[in-house]
Design a protein around this motif. Sequence first.
Motif, PDB file in Angstrom:
ATOM      1  N   ARG A  59       0.818  -1.128  -0.124  1.00 13.92           N
ATOM      2  CA  ARG A  59      -0.082  -0.052   0.173  1.00 13.92           C
ATOM      3  C   ARG A  59       0.763   1.348  -0.046  1.00 13.92           C
ATOM      4  N   HIS A  62       1.567   7.063   0.754  1.00 20.05           N
ATOM      5  CA  HIS A  62       0.601   8.512   0.686  1.00 20.05           C
ATOM      6  C   HIS A  62      -0.705   8.450   1.031  1.00 20.05           C
ATOM      7  N   ALA A  63      -1.618   7.452   0.460  1.00 20.99           N
ATOM      8  CA  ALA A  63      -2.958   7.381   0.615  1.00 20.99           C
ATOM      9  C   ALA A  63      -3.474   5.764   0.460  1.00 20.99           C
ATOM     10  N   TRP A  85      -3.149   5.296  -7.988  1.00 17.19           N
ATOM     11  CA  TRP A  85      -3.993   6.643  -7.647  1.00 17.19           C
ATOM     12  C   TRP A  85      -3.524   7.806  -7.733  1.00 17.19           C
ATOM     13  N   HIS A  86      -2.354   8.310  -7.350  1.00 15.63           N
ATOM     14  CA  HIS A  86      -2.085   9.616  -7.355  1.00 15.63           C
ATOM     15  C   HIS A  86      -0.523   9.797  -8.099  1.00 15.63           C
TER      16      HIS A  86
END
Length: 137
Positions: A59, A62-63, A85-86
């Motif tokens: 994971r 960051h998020a 994701w980012h």
Amino acid sequence: MASVSGSEDGRTESGSWRLIGPEAELRTKQCRLMFSPLGRRADVCLFYVNGEFFAMDARCSHAGGPLCDGDIEEAAGVLQVFCPWHDYDFNLRTGRSGTGLQQQVYQVKLEAGSVYVKHVSPLSLQPFPADPKSPTA
């Protein structure tokens, strides 16, 4: 003879060597999710890139994005995974990101045709059964 990959940066020295599986089988996929009985935050990605294995937390720091689903690119000799994701980047050897974040990386060794990862908990290519005593099960 055993071969070990990893770096001093971002690597934990604690834990035990965990048998993951046969090297020949694990080389067939660029990334595999390894499950931990400690939960999603302890799961690990096993990457196979350019003839070498790397392991890091699954994971994004960051998020929480799933790094096994990220793109892997090489730039100036540095292998990086990009969070889907980012788009945060993480060096596969050190876990360092150009953003200043740090991803936990783990030692990987090859021994007698098998792949091992040093981790604090058992690791499995299959999810662990839910604990019936757990309040979230």
